[in-house]
Motif scaffolding. Sequence first.
Motif, PDB file in Angstrom:
ATOM      1  N   GLU A  92      -1.219  36.158   6.737  1.00  0.00           N
ATOM      2  CA  GLU A  92      -0.497  34.916   6.499  1.00  0.00           C
ATOM      3  C   GLU A  92      -1.421  33.720   6.292  1.00  0.00           C
ATOM      4  O   GLU A  92      -1.158  32.865   5.433  1.00  0.00           O
ATOM      5  N   PHE A  93      -2.518  33.681   7.050  1.00  0.00           N
ATOM      6  CA  PHE A  93      -3.317  32.454   7.043  1.00  0.00           C
ATOM      7  C   PHE A  93      -4.690  32.570   6.374  1.00  0.00           C
ATOM      8  O   PHE A  93      -5.285  31.537   6.051  1.00  0.00           O
ATOM      9  N   ILE A  94      -5.190  33.775   6.162  1.00  0.00           N
ATOM     10  CA  ILE A  94      -6.562  33.907   5.661  1.00  0.00           C
ATOM     11  C   ILE A  94      -6.662  34.771   4.403  1.00  0.00           C
ATOM     12  O   ILE A  94      -7.323  34.384   3.433  1.00  0.00           O
ATOM     13  N   TYR A  95      -6.002  35.904   4.388  1.00  0.00           N
ATOM     14  CA  TYR A  95      -6.153  36.856   3.283  1.00  0.00           C
ATOM     15  C   TYR A  95      -5.748  36.238   1.945  1.00  0.00           C
ATOM     16  O   TYR A  95      -4.681  35.643   1.811  1.00  0.00           O
ATOM     17  N   ASN A  96      -6.645  36.368   0.964  1.00  0.00           N
ATOM     18  CA  ASN A  96      -6.370  35.941  -0.412  1.00  0.00           C
ATOM     19  C   ASN A  96      -6.164  34.428  -0.557  1.00  0.00           C
ATOM     20  O   ASN A  96      -5.643  33.968  -1.568  1.00  0.00           O
ATOM     21  N   LYS A  97      -6.572  33.669   0.463  1.00  0.00           N
ATOM     22  CA  LYS A  97      -6.483  32.213   0.373  1.00  0.00           C
ATOM     23  C   LYS A  97      -7.749  31.670  -0.298  1.00  0.00           C
ATOM     24  O   LYS A  97      -8.820  32.290  -0.207  1.00  0.00           O
ATOM     25  N   THR A  98      -7.616  30.530  -0.935  1.00  0.00           N
ATOM     26  CA  THR A  98      -8.775  29.949  -1.634  1.00  0.00           C
ATOM     27  C   THR A  98      -9.188  28.622  -1.002  1.00  0.00           C
ATOM     28  O   THR A  98      -9.470  27.652  -1.707  1.00  0.00           O
ATOM     29  N   TYR A  99      -9.199  28.589   0.317  1.00  0.00           N
ATOM     30  CA  TYR A  99      -9.709  27.414   1.006  1.00  0.00           C
ATOM     31  C   TYR A  99     -11.230  27.345   0.811  1.00  0.00           C
ATOM     32  O   TYR A  99     -11.875  28.335   0.429  1.00  0.00           O
ATOM     33  N   SER A 100     -11.800  26.200   1.106  1.00  0.00           N
ATOM     34  CA  SER A 100     -13.262  26.090   1.045  1.00  0.00           C
ATOM     35  C   SER A 100     -13.870  27.019   2.086  1.00  0.00           C
ATOM     36  O   SER A 100     -13.195  27.472   3.019  1.00  0.00           O
ATOM     37  N   THR A 101     -15.148  27.281   1.928  1.00  0.00           N
ATOM     38  CA  THR A 101     -15.827  28.179   2.875  1.00  0.00           C
ATOM     39  C   THR A 101     -15.773  27.625   4.293  1.00  0.00           C
ATOM     40  O   THR A 101     -15.511  28.362   5.252  1.00  0.00           O
ATOM     41  N   ASP A 102     -15.983  26.323   4.442  1.00  0.00           N
ATOM     42  CA  ASP A 102     -15.955  25.707   5.772  1.00  0.00           C
ATOM     43  C   ASP A 102     -14.554  25.771   6.387  1.00  0.00           C
ATOM     44  O   ASP A 102     -14.404  26.057   7.579  1.00  0.00           O
ATOM     45  N   ASP A 103     -13.529  25.482   5.586  1.00  0.00           N
ATOM     46  CA  ASP A 103     -12.162  25.541   6.092  1.00  0.00           C
ATOM     47  C   ASP A 103     -11.780  26.979   6.447  1.00  0.00           C
ATOM     48  O   ASP A 103     -11.096  27.229   7.452  1.00  0.00           O
ATOM     49  N   THR A 104     -12.214  27.921   5.627  1.00  0.00           N
ATOM     50  CA  THR A 104     -11.962  29.334   5.914  1.00  0.00           C
ATOM     51  C   THR A 104     -12.630  29.741   7.219  1.00  0.00           C
ATOM     52  O   THR A 104     -12.055  30.475   8.032  1.00  0.00           O
ATOM     53  N   ALA A 105     -13.844  29.242   7.421  1.00  0.00           N
ATOM     54  CA  ALA A 105     -14.576  29.546   8.659  1.00  0.00           C
ATOM     55  C   ALA A 105     -13.831  29.015   9.878  1.00  0.00           C
ATOM     56  O   ALA A 105     -13.757  29.673  10.921  1.00  0.00           O
ATOM     57  N   THR A 106     -13.269  27.826   9.744  1.00  0.00           N
ATOM     58  CA  THR A 106     -12.499  27.240  10.849  1.00  0.00           C
ATOM     59  C   THR A 106     -11.303  28.117  11.198  1.00  0.00           C
ATOM     60  O   THR A 106     -11.048  28.407  12.375  1.00  0.00           O
ATOM     61  N   LEU A 107     -10.574  28.548  10.174  1.00  0.00           N
ATOM     62  CA  LEU A 107      -9.420  29.412  10.411  1.00  0.00           C
ATOM     63  C   LEU A 107      -9.843  30.759  10.978  1.00  0.00           C
ATOM     64  O   LEU A 107      -9.196  31.300  11.877  1.00  0.00           O
ATOM     65  N   LEU A 108     -10.931  31.293  10.453  1.00  0.00           N
ATOM     66  CA  LEU A 108     -11.433  32.576  10.959  1.00  0.00           C
ATOM     67  C   LEU A 108     -11.831  32.490  12.427  1.00  0.00           C
ATOM     68  O   LEU A 108     -11.578  33.416  13.207  1.00  0.00           O
ATOM     69  N   SER A 109     -12.457  31.387  12.811  1.00  0.00           N
ATOM     70  CA  SER A 109     -12.892  31.243  14.207  1.00  0.00           C
ATOM     71  C   SER A 109     -11.691  31.203  15.146  1.00  0.00           C
ATOM     72  O   SER A 109     -11.714  31.791  16.233  1.00  0.00           O
ATOM     73  N   ILE A 110     -10.630  30.499  14.727  1.00  0.00           N
ATOM     74  CA  ILE A 110      -9.401  30.451  15.530  1.00  0.00           C
ATOM     75  C   ILE A 110      -8.780  31.839  15.607  1.00  0.00           C
ATOM     76  O   ILE A 110      -8.364  32.301  16.681  1.00  0.00           O
ATOM     77  N   TYR A 111      -8.738  32.513  14.472  1.00  0.00           N
ATOM     78  CA  TYR A 111      -8.199  33.878  14.422  1.00  0.00           C
ATOM     79  C   TYR A 111      -8.986  34.812  15.341  1.00  0.00           C
ATOM     80  O   TYR A 111      -8.400  35.616  16.081  1.00  0.00           O
ATOM     81  N   MET A 112     -10.302  34.709  15.316  1.00  0.00           N
ATOM     82  CA  MET A 112     -11.152  35.574  16.155  1.00  0.00           C
ATOM     83  C   MET A 112     -10.858  35.374  17.635  1.00  0.00           C
ATOM     84  O   MET A 112     -10.800  36.335  18.409  1.00  0.00           O
ATOM     85  N   GLN A 113     -10.667  34.112  18.036  1.00  0.00           N
ATOM     86  CA  GLN A 113     -10.394  33.824  19.450  1.00  0.00           C
ATOM     87  C   GLN A 113      -9.066  34.442  19.896  1.00  0.00           C
ATOM     88  O   GLN A 113      -8.965  35.028  20.971  1.00  0.00           O
ATOM     89  N   TRP A 114      -8.044  34.325  19.052  1.00  0.00           N
ATOM     90  CA  TRP A 114      -6.741  34.891  19.404  1.00  0.00           C
ATOM     91  C   TRP A 114      -6.732  36.404  19.261  1.00  0.00           C
ATOM     92  O   TRP A 114      -5.999  37.101  19.960  1.00  0.00           O
ATOM     93  N   ARG A 115      -7.543  36.920  18.353  1.00  0.00           N
ATOM     94  CA  ARG A 115      -7.648  38.370  18.184  1.00  0.00           C
ATOM     95  C   ARG A 115      -8.129  39.029  19.475  1.00  0.00           C
ATOM     96  O   ARG A 115      -7.618  40.090  19.869  1.00  0.00           O
ATOM     97  N   VAL A 116      -9.087  38.412  20.126  1.00  0.00           N
ATOM     98  CA  VAL A 116      -9.595  38.949  21.399  1.00  0.00           C
ATOM     99  C   VAL A 116      -8.478  38.982  22.440  1.00  0.00           C
ATOM    100  O   VAL A 116      -8.313  39.959  23.172  1.00  0.00           O
TER     101      VAL A 116
END
Length: 201
Positions: A92-116
């Motif tokens: 929903e929030f990351i796959y196939n999105k075309t955000y900037s690399t920095d914005d994608t990194a921000t979303l990925l970091s949040i996702y990683m924390q909740w994934r744990v």
Amino acid sequence: DLNAVPTQLMVEKEALINSLNEFVTSHVYDATEQTKINALLEEAITEANSAATIKNLNKVKEKYLGTEEQPGEFETQCDTYNDKSKNELYDEFIYNKTYSTDDTATLLSIYMQWRVKLDRAHSIDEMDVLFADARMALYSASENITETGSAPDMNEANDIAINLAKSAAMTEIENHIAEIKAEINNSCDKVLNRRDTSGFA
């Protein structure tokens, strides 16, 4: 009676069947996946009981439980509720999105924390609560950013995200330690300020 003495093959079969059952009972599945994993478990136990040699038994083990290099059918054929929740968030929030690399990194970091946190959950109810919180966190982080039309550098975004997630985790640990220290100090203050009913101040 020698017939009553378990052979090495019998011992290995019992151990494998226990491992097969433990794998299934230690994971959480929704109704559909639970039906699938139960059928696969029954199939695995049947094959284990039918194994005529330890070599064949080991093949059954590798087929269903996998190896260090290759996952078994229990993992590849059935999705845990944890994995379904994580995949839904990612899609929903990351796959196939075309955000900037920095914005994608921000979303990925949040996702990683909740994934744990989702990986550590042990019930559907617990995961549903975590999923709702994770979705809200990702939504809040993504609602004010826009897609660029160009794919981000996912390798760079992932590296940045890992560092961000580590930093966030360290902050969370430090805050937790501070809360524990405050609770201890508060308890000590109450003890010191309490008047002993035995007559001692």
